[in-house]
Design a protein around this motif. Structure first.
Motif, PDB file in Angstrom:
ATOM      1  N   THR A  13       0.835  -1.196   0.000  1.00 14.15           N
ATOM      2  CA  THR A  13       0.000   0.000   0.000  1.00 14.15           C
ATOM      3  C   THR A  13       0.875   1.253   0.000  1.00 14.15           C
ATOM      4  O   THR A  13       0.564   2.221  -0.675  1.00 14.15           O
ATOM      5  CB  THR A  13      -0.935   0.010   1.218  1.00 14.15           C
ATOM      6  N   SER A  18      -3.571   3.353  -2.164  1.00 16.23           N
ATOM      7  CA  SER A  18      -4.790   2.558  -2.277  1.00 16.23           C
ATOM      8  C   SER A  18      -5.329   2.567  -3.692  1.00 16.23           C
ATOM      9  O   SER A  18      -6.194   1.794  -4.038  1.00 16.23           O
ATOM     10  CB  SER A  18      -5.853   3.075  -1.308  1.00 16.23           C
ATOM     11  N   GLY A  20      -3.738   1.696  -6.360  1.00 14.06           N
ATOM     12  CA  GLY A  20      -3.163   0.645  -7.188  1.00 14.06           C
ATOM     13  C   GLY A  20      -2.110   1.175  -8.140  1.00 14.06           C
ATOM     14  O   GLY A  20      -1.681   0.479  -9.042  1.00 14.06           O
ATOM     15  N   ARG A  28      -0.870  -1.265 -11.141  1.00 12.74           N
ATOM     16  CA  ARG A  28      -0.877  -2.658 -10.683  1.00 12.74           C
ATOM     17  C   ARG A  28      -2.304  -3.159 -10.774  1.00 12.74           C
ATOM     18  O   ARG A  28      -3.224  -2.548 -10.252  1.00 12.74           O
ATOM     19  CB  ARG A  28      -0.405  -2.734  -9.237  1.00 12.74           C
ATOM     20  N   LEU A  30      -5.675  -5.297 -10.117  1.00 11.34           N
ATOM     21  CA  LEU A  30      -6.296  -5.855  -8.921  1.00 11.34           C
ATOM     22  C   LEU A  30      -6.247  -7.378  -9.007  1.00 11.34           C
ATOM     23  O   LEU A  30      -6.295  -7.946 -10.103  1.00 11.34           O
ATOM     24  CB  LEU A  30      -7.741  -5.387  -8.816  1.00 11.34           C
ATOM     25  N   TYR A  66     -11.774  -6.005  -5.262  1.00  8.10           N
ATOM     26  CA  TYR A  66     -11.066  -5.672  -4.028  1.00  8.10           C
ATOM     27  C   TYR A  66      -9.560  -5.792  -4.251  1.00  8.10           C
ATOM     28  O   TYR A  66      -9.091  -6.741  -4.876  1.00  8.10           O
ATOM     29  CB  TYR A  66     -11.469  -6.621  -2.893  1.00  8.10           C
ATOM     30  N   SER A  67      -8.812  -4.853  -3.713  1.00 10.84           N
ATOM     31  CA  SER A  67      -7.354  -4.910  -3.763  1.00 10.84           C
ATOM     32  C   SER A  67      -6.850  -5.757  -2.593  1.00 10.84           C
ATOM     33  O   SER A  67      -7.628  -6.142  -1.713  1.00 10.84           O
ATOM     34  CB  SER A  67      -6.772  -3.495  -3.664  1.00 10.84           C
ATOM     35  N   ASP A  70      -7.631  -3.988   0.494  1.00 11.60           N
ATOM     36  CA  ASP A  70      -9.055  -4.111   0.815  1.00 11.60           C
ATOM     37  C   ASP A  70      -9.323  -5.450   1.504  1.00 11.60           C
ATOM     38  O   ASP A  70     -10.107  -5.524   2.452  1.00 11.60           O
ATOM     39  CB  ASP A  70      -9.924  -4.024  -0.446  1.00 11.60           C
ATOM     40  N   LEU A 123      -9.726   2.799 -12.223  1.00  7.98           N
ATOM     41  CA  LEU A 123      -8.657   1.912 -12.665  1.00  7.98           C
ATOM     42  C   LEU A 123      -8.459   2.028 -14.167  1.00  7.98           C
ATOM     43  O   LEU A 123      -7.318   2.084 -14.653  1.00  7.98           O
ATOM     44  CB  LEU A 123      -8.966   0.469 -12.263  1.00  7.98           C
TER      45      LEU A 123
END
Length: 136
Positions: A13, A18, A20, A28, A30, A66-67, A70, A123
């Motif tokens: 993170t 957050s 990404g 990056r 997910l 969700y990452s 997350d 994203l």
């Protein structure tokens, strides 16, 4: 094991935020459902891995978008499920070994408050920017 996973998530993170985005490497992706099912969220402390295979697969489906951070937040929130199920005035009177372990319903309940931190449209915008201006 859990502490190592949290440290990895924190480092991830910190390097990507957050959103990404990693300033050095670009966007990056997910984790997909298969990846989330292979690396289910670990519950803290004495709970170990409270989910069986079917529950892990179901949770992976429910956490689309969700990452990794997350998923960590989801596990941390679910860890409070057993405490939340006790009447507020009685929490201090119950010995720790008498509090129930985390279960699948705690994760499902946590899905009501822990939402994906990156929208698909955001994203896509990051990926477009990365394609135009990012490292090649």
């Amino acid at each position: 094991w859990y502490q190592r996973r949290v440290r990895e998530a924190v480092v991830s993170t910190q390097s990507t935020g957050s959103s990404g985005i990693n300033a050095e490497y670009g966007v990056r992706a997910l984790p997909d459902s298969k990846t989330r099912a292979q690396t289910p969220p670990e519950a803290p402390g004495r709970h170990g891995s409270p989910l069986n295979t079917e529950e892990i697969v179901s949770l992976a489906r429910k956490t689309d978008g969700y990452s990794a951070s997350d998923m960590t937040a989801l596990a941390q929130d679910a860890a409070f499920g057993p405490i939340r199920s006790i009447a507020p005035g009685k929490v201090k009177d119950i010995p720790a070994d008498k509090i129930r372990k985390i279960n699948y319903s705690d994760f499902v309940n946590s899905l009501q408050t822990i939402r994906p931190s990156v929208s698909q449209s955001s994203l896509a915008a990051y990926e477009d920017w990365n394609n135009m201006f990012g490292a090649k």
